[in-house]
Motif scaffolding. Structure first.
Motif, PDB file in Angstrom:
ATOM      1  N   CYS A   1      15.610 -30.145  44.488  1.00 17.08           N
ATOM      2  CA  CYS A   1      16.898 -30.498  45.081  1.00 17.08           C
ATOM      3  C   CYS A   1      16.627 -31.091  46.459  1.00 17.08           C
ATOM      4  O   CYS A   1      15.637 -30.749  47.120  1.00 17.08           O
TER       5      CYS A   1
ATOM      6  N   SER B   1      21.171 -33.364  44.246  1.00 17.71           N
ATOM      7  CA  SER B   1      21.162 -33.928  45.600  1.00 17.71           C
ATOM      8  C   SER B   1      22.422 -33.460  46.324  1.00 17.71           C
ATOM      9  O   SER B   1      23.379 -32.996  45.696  1.00 17.71           O
ATOM     10  N   ALA B   2      22.407 -33.573  47.647  1.00 14.41           N
ATOM     11  CA  ALA B   2      23.583 -33.204  48.433  1.00 14.41           C
ATOM     12  C   ALA B   2      23.640 -34.060  49.690  1.00 14.41           C
ATOM     13  O   ALA B   2      22.608 -34.380  50.282  1.00 14.41           O
TER      14      ALA B   2
ATOM     15  N   GLU C   1      23.632 -42.614  51.104  1.00 13.82           N
ATOM     16  CA  GLU C   1      24.097 -42.527  49.716  1.00 13.82           C
ATOM     17  C   GLU C   1      23.009 -42.874  48.709  1.00 13.82           C
ATOM     18  O   GLU C   1      23.119 -42.521  47.535  1.00 13.82           O
TER      19      GLU C   1
ATOM     20  N   SER D   1      21.037 -40.737  45.760  1.00 15.10           N
ATOM     21  CA  SER D   1      21.424 -40.591  44.351  1.00 15.10           C
ATOM     22  C   SER D   1      21.021 -41.787  43.494  1.00 15.10           C
ATOM     23  O   SER D   1      21.315 -41.810  42.302  1.00 15.10           O
TER      24      SER D   1
ATOM     25  N   GLN E   1      19.247 -40.964  40.299  1.00 12.58           N
ATOM     26  CA  GLN E   1      19.758 -39.850  39.502  1.00 12.58           C
ATOM     27  C   GLN E   1      20.472 -40.359  38.249  1.00 12.58           C
ATOM     28  O   GLN E   1      20.998 -41.475  38.221  1.00 12.58           O
TER      29      GLN E   1
ATOM     30  N   ASP F   1      21.825 -35.167  36.072  1.00 13.35           N
ATOM     31  CA  ASP F   1      21.651 -34.606  37.409  1.00 13.35           C
ATOM     32  C   ASP F   1      23.002 -34.316  38.066  1.00 13.35           C
ATOM     33  O   ASP F   1      24.058 -34.647  37.517  1.00 13.35           O
ATOM     34  N   SER F   2      22.953 -33.717  39.249  1.00 16.84           N
ATOM     35  CA  SER F   2      24.178 -33.376  39.981  1.00 16.84           C
ATOM     36  C   SER F   2      24.069 -33.813  41.434  1.00 16.84           C
ATOM     37  O   SER F   2      22.975 -33.881  41.995  1.00 16.84           O
ATOM     38  N   ILE F   3      25.235 -34.085  42.047  1.00 13.69           N
ATOM     39  CA  ILE F   3      25.289 -34.374  43.473  1.00 13.69           C
ATOM     40  C   ILE F   3      26.409 -33.555  44.101  1.00 13.69           C
ATOM     41  O   ILE F   3      27.509 -33.455  43.549  1.00 13.69           O
TER      42      ILE F   3
ATOM     43  N   VAL G   1      29.469 -34.752  39.977  1.00 17.04           N
ATOM     44  CA  VAL G   1      29.848 -34.416  41.355  1.00 17.04           C
ATOM     45  C   VAL G   1      30.407 -33.007  41.428  1.00 17.04           C
ATOM     46  O   VAL G   1      31.250 -32.610  40.623  1.00 17.04           O
TER      47      VAL G   1
END
Length: 454
Positions: A113, A182-183, A206, A209, A212, A216-218, A240
């Motif tokens: 992550c 990711s965050a 930005e 991502s 991704q 995957d997730s953000i 998201v």
């Protein structure tokens, strides 16, 4: 990098760690540093004898075309702008240039992550790291937090979990870098001396991502206008998950009054209250929610997440309590290197503040910060090259209780002299540390030493 000749640009902590990974992978290293007075012995002393034998050259001062013969690739340290003449020389020679996190990613195993954003990265990454340790026996906390990604990438295994703090400088040179989660904590003006425009800066943030996929997730800040817009783009592939300190998104983590809530498609959970945690301020509540969201997507059960969040203490140099003396409390927020971070630290203080600010000029304006002074700041003590600029801005907004100090010791003593019981002395500079200090960590340590010696 196996059996390849790699040019490492920069000999700081990131450059040394990159070189060690290249050597461990069987490659050969040539160093380049723009400092013509670089001490080669100090560089080589950081390597074992076997490693040193594979460092063929240390170039310094200026890079020439003849130096690029038989170079297969280059690894750039994040502090080096991509428009430096020697980087453009590499581009012209069609030599691939990647960053330290891209190099590390090529060797990484297990779950990854990554967190970026203008503010809150270090606290968020530190908290995520502690949560992951409750679930994964082999957890790595790396990146811009101070431990180079390349220093640990080769030690990861399929069962490992890694959390990486990623700066905008590092994101400029990614190629295949792809986190499972990711965050982006927030986006406010910063580093415009490097990125030139906010549009460029936002795009770089930005880009975490960019590789991704739908698997995957953000995690995004629902209260950030740019990120809310970004999270609703049709071409954004990762799923998201929102966090919010004010409004309530349909899904995600949010605050309702003084309670942390998690809402999924089919249920709503009350988790714990703000009084149950040891971090101060709304911005830290956002950091906690961002951390919970990332950890959840990394497969950590909610009960473990809650337990760690309640125990977690502030990281060094981020609204860090130093001591109380004569009824005055001293806080070190040396990591408040931009206007938004300094605003959040100021808002976290529950009483009148004597504020130490100023430092290196990153070409941002200070109006939003100064507007927060009314009713909060009793005295402003300024240091560094931006002190005249900040003083002019303060006077423009009607704030005149300010002083100049030549160094940190003088600034701390001025604050101690003017503080009354119940006041708060806060170092939160809204500027980088360069010029007076090596980095924000040194600035914070000097502040703490000055406070402790009062």
């Amino acid at each position: 990098m196996n059996r390849r000749k790699v040019l490492v640009l920069g000999t700081g902590r990131s450059g040394i760690a990159s070189a060690k990974q290249i050597l461990a992978m069987g490659g050969e290293v040539i160093f380049f540093d723009a400092n013509p007075k670089l001490d080669e012995k100090k560089i080589l002393a950081q390597f074992k004898k076997k490693e040193e034998m594979k460092i063929s050259k240390i170039l310094k001062g200026k890079l020439f075309e003849r130096d690029l013969l038989k170079i297969d690739a280059a690894v750039i340290s994040p502090g080096i702008p991509l428009d430096e003449p020697y980087v453009l020389l590499l581009n012209a020679a069609k030599i691939p240039v990647i960053g330290e996190i891209e190099l590390a990613y090529q060797s990484l195993k297990g779950k990854l992550c990554a967190v970026t954003g203008t503010n809150g990265k270090t606290t968020t990454v530190s908290l995520i790291g502690e949560i992951l340790k409750s679930q994964y026996a082999d957890t790595h906390v790396v990146g811009n937090i101070g431990n180079p990604f390349t220093a640990e990438a080769l030690d990861t295994e399929e069962q490992s979990a890694t959390v990486c703090e990623v700066s905008s400088f590092q994101l400029e040179s990614i190629v295949d870098f792809r986190p499972h989660v990711s965050a982006i904590t927030n986006i406010t003006p910063d580093h415009l001396d490097r990125h030139k425009t906010m549009k460029n800066y936002i795009a770089v943030k930005e880009s975490i991502s960019i590789n991704q996929t739908e698997e995957d997730s953000i995690v995004l800040n629902y209260m950030d206008p740019e990120l809310r817009k970004f999270g609703k783009k049709r071409n954004l592939k990762p799923k998201v998950l929102w966090f919010s300190s004010e409004e309530e998104p349909k899904e995600g983590f949010f605050l309702r009054d003084d309670e942390f809530i998690y809402k999924s498609k089919d249920k709503e959970e009350k988790l714990f209250k703000t009084k149950d945690v040891q971090l101060l301020g709304k911005h830290n509540y956002e950091n906690i929610m961002c951390s919970m969201a990332v950890a959840l997507k990394m497969g950590v059960p909610m009960d473990k997440i809650i337990k760690v969040c309640k125990k977690f203490k502030p990281v060094e140099h981020r609204i860090e309590f130093v001591r109380e003396r004569s009824g005055v409390r001293y806080y070190n927020d040396s990591k408040g290197t931009n206007v938004d971070a300094a605003i959040q630290a100021l808002r976290a203080m529950p009483g009148p503040v004597l504020l130490i600010g100023g430092g290196y000029d990153k070409h941002v304006d200070f109006d939003a910060w100064v507007k927060e002074f009314k009713g909060r700041v009793k005295y402003l003590v300024l240091i560094g090259e931006t002190r005249n600029q900040i003083a002019a801005c303060a006077k423009k907004h009607g704030f005149h209780n300010l002083m100049f100090a030549e160094d940190m010791d003088e600034a701390v003593k001025d604050c101690a002299a003017y503080a009354d019981p119940g006041d708060y002395v806060l170092l939160s500079p809204a500027c980088a540390s360069w010029g007076m200090f090596k980095d924000y960590e040194e600035r914070g340590r000097v502040f703490k030493d000055c406070v402790k010696s009062l």
